[in-house]
Design a protein around this motif. Sequence first.
Motif, PDB file in Angstrom:
ATOM      1  N   GLY A  35       0.411  -1.064  -0.073  1.00  0.00           N
ATOM      2  CA  GLY A  35      -0.244   0.201   0.022  1.00  0.00           C
ATOM      3  C   GLY A  35       1.268   1.033  -0.207  1.00  0.00           C
ATOM      4  O   GLY A  35       0.560   2.485  -0.031  1.00  0.00           O
ATOM      5  N   THR A  36       2.015   1.195  -0.243  1.00  0.00           N
ATOM      6  CA  THR A  36       3.010   2.909  -0.220  1.00  0.00           C
ATOM      7  C   THR A  36       3.491   2.744  -1.326  1.00  0.00           C
ATOM      8  O   THR A  36       4.154   1.521  -2.044  1.00  0.00           O
ATOM      9  CB  THR A  36       4.079   1.969   0.830  1.00  0.00           C
ATOM     10  N   ALA A  37       4.220   3.826  -1.776  1.00  0.00           N
ATOM     11  CA  ALA A  37       4.882   3.990  -3.429  1.00  0.00           C
ATOM     12  C   ALA A  37       6.322   4.113  -3.021  1.00  0.00           C
ATOM     13  O   ALA A  37       6.676   4.626  -1.586  1.00  0.00           O
ATOM     14  CB  ALA A  37       4.554   5.222  -3.656  1.00  0.00           C
ATOM     15  N   ASN A  38       7.352   3.336  -2.918  1.00  0.00           N
ATOM     16  CA  ASN A  38       9.021   3.339  -3.723  1.00  0.00           C
ATOM     17  C   ASN A  38       9.353   3.374  -4.541  1.00  0.00           C
ATOM     18  O   ASN A  38       9.402   2.867  -5.199  1.00  0.00           O
ATOM     19  CB  ASN A  38       9.083   2.054  -2.299  1.00  0.00           C
ATOM     20  N   THR A  39       9.637   4.252  -5.267  1.00  0.00           N
ATOM     21  CA  THR A  39      10.916   4.727  -5.894  1.00  0.00           C
ATOM     22  C   THR A  39      11.998   4.635  -5.739  1.00  0.00           C
ATOM     23  O   THR A  39      12.959   5.212  -7.397  1.00  0.00           O
ATOM     24  CB  THR A  39      10.117   6.091  -6.579  1.00  0.00           C
ATOM     25  N   ASN A  40      12.204   3.918  -4.873  1.00  0.00           N
ATOM     26  CA  ASN A  40      13.662   2.991  -5.039  1.00  0.00           C
ATOM     27  C   ASN A  40      14.356   2.179  -5.999  1.00  0.00           C
ATOM     28  O   ASN A  40      13.781   0.617  -5.498  1.00  0.00           O
ATOM     29  CB  ASN A  40      14.506   3.623  -3.585  1.00  0.00           C
ATOM     30  N   LEU A  41      15.891   2.181  -5.871  1.00  0.00           N
ATOM     31  CA  LEU A  41      16.498   1.045  -6.624  1.00  0.00           C
ATOM     32  C   LEU A  41      17.866   0.745  -4.956  1.00  0.00           C
ATOM     33  O   LEU A  41      17.879   1.409  -4.483  1.00  0.00           O
ATOM     34  CB  LEU A  41      17.015   1.196  -7.888  1.00  0.00           C
ATOM     35  N   TYR A  42      17.660  -1.193  -4.706  1.00  0.00           N
ATOM     36  CA  TYR A  42      17.722  -1.440  -3.943  1.00  0.00           C
ATOM     37  C   TYR A  42      19.021  -2.520  -3.925  1.00  0.00           C
ATOM     38  O   TYR A  42      18.557  -3.634  -4.997  1.00  0.00           O
ATOM     39  CB  TYR A  42      17.325  -2.393  -2.492  1.00  0.00           C
ATOM     40  N   PHE A  43      20.288  -2.005  -4.449  1.00  0.00           N
ATOM     41  CA  PHE A  43      21.359  -3.049  -4.643  1.00  0.00           C
ATOM     42  C   PHE A  43      22.204  -3.590  -3.290  1.00  0.00           C
ATOM     43  O   PHE A  43      22.641  -3.424  -2.359  1.00  0.00           O
ATOM     44  CB  PHE A  43      22.690  -2.243  -5.017  1.00  0.00           C
ATOM     45  N   ILE A  44      21.315  -5.311  -3.080  1.00  0.00           N
ATOM     46  CA  ILE A  44      21.889  -5.924  -2.027  1.00  0.00           C
ATOM     47  C   ILE A  44      23.918  -6.190  -1.668  1.00  0.00           C
ATOM     48  O   ILE A  44      24.105  -7.277  -2.752  1.00  0.00           O
ATOM     49  CB  ILE A  44      20.814  -6.989  -1.876  1.00  0.00           C
TER      50      ILE A  44
END
Length: 180
Positions: A35-44
């Motif tokens: 239900g949230t917006a998230n415009t990040n890319l995550y590099f693990i």
Amino acid sequence: MQLQALHSLKQQLSKAAIWTEALEFNRWEYIKTAGTANTNLYFIEEGCARVYFSEDSDEHCLYFGHSGSLISALDSFLSEKPSSIVIQCINKTKVKVIHKKTFHHFIQNNNEASNLWQQVLTDLMQWHLEREKDLLINSPALRYERVLSRQPDLFQQIPHKYIASYLRMTPETLSRILNS
């Protein structure tokens, strides 16, 4: 999925020093909730996470991220709207984060990075095609074999109940396959 383009792109981002932030999450902590917006890319950098959505009381694993991989709520990243996608850490996980606007600015002004991103997207599309095939195969054992051949490390890092969900089977079916 081919990781060379992703690894090279990550090196380009590090060289340019444009990571938005570095974060550390504890086991079972959420990177993104439904239900949230998230415009990040995550590099693990280290650890692993699962990307899933819920339907009624069932959780459906879409994919997993582990050291060296990229995760995102891709639908939210592209549309900038809330999504039902959840990203949850399976164990202690360290990520480098880059916001969509920062990332897009970088690849628009760097031809090599733009080409690498296109290769990452191509690799991702090929991976998703194989994933769709996996989901349409009737035989649970064959689904298991296909995924094992492409992602053997998955079975060392991820709890079997999540792998079962990913393979579209019950944990009991996966257990029978593993023990046969």
